[in-house]
Design an enzyme around this catalytic site. Structure first.
Site, PDB file in Angstrom:
ATOM      1  CB  CYS A   9      -1.028   0.249   1.180  1.00 31.77           C
ATOM      2  SG  CYS A   9      -0.380   0.304   2.658  1.00 31.77           S
ATOM      3  NE  ARG A  15      -4.646   1.501   1.892  1.00 29.95           N
ATOM      4  CZ  ARG A  15      -4.783   2.011   0.741  1.00 29.95           C
ATOM      5  NH1 ARG A  15      -5.611   1.613   0.291  1.00 29.95           N
ATOM      6  NH2 ARG A  15      -3.497   2.505   0.552  1.00 29.95           N
ATOM      7  CG  ASP A 117      -4.826   5.063   3.291  1.00 27.44           C
ATOM      8  OD1 ASP A 117      -4.547   4.813   3.944  1.00 27.44           O
ATOM      9  OD2 ASP A 117      -3.604   6.013   2.499  1.00 27.44           O
TER      10      ASP A 117
END
Length: 144
Positions: A9, A15, A117
């Site tokens: 990410c 994440r 996000d």
């Protein structure tokens, strides 16, 4: 056969480390190594507190995680690279064009779904992202 999976990410604190922990649990005992890194990693930072809370509530933990910056050698070492957004796939292709054929969205099996996000957002955003990642992990684990 995939023996190593890398999640990518941006910051490598929300994440990708959560997905790493979730996938490691899903493939336990199958001899698959799971790791994560970030395209703009907050190097040496631990997992985000809210992300860790959600993992702990499910009997998992990201304790001990330290964010690291992705690079060509980390990407090359993985058999499968899973990202959260299409822009991550494109950025990885710029960094290491030779890994393009093994780089996919975590949400590939959910109609190429991207996972937003949740950084600096409230818990509901993290819960939504966790649910999306769990669906992606479940789908991918059947293909490994």
């Amino acid at each position: 056969m995939f023996k190593s999976i890398l999640f990518v990410c941006i910051g490598n604190i929300c994440r990708s480390p959560s997905a790493e922990v979730m996938m490691r649990d899903a493939v336990e005992g199958r001899g698959i190594q799971v790791a994560s890194a970030g395209l703009g990693a907050l190097v040496d930072h631990g997992i985000d507190a809210t992300a860790q809370e959600l993992l702990l509530e499910r009997g998992l933990s990201g304790e001990g995680h330290r964010a690291r910056q992705v690079n060509s050698s980390i990407l090359s070492a993985a058999d499968l690279v899973l990202t959260m957004e299409l822009k991550h796939v494109r950025r990885i292709a710029e960094i290491a064009p030779h890994v393009s054929g093994k780089t996919f969205l975590l949400g590939k099996w959910q109609q190429e779904r991207e996972i937003p996000d949740p950084y600096r957002q409230q818990r509901p955003a993290f819960e939504h992202v966790y649910k999306l990642m769990a669906e992606g992990i479940e789908s991918w684990s059947r293909h490994l």
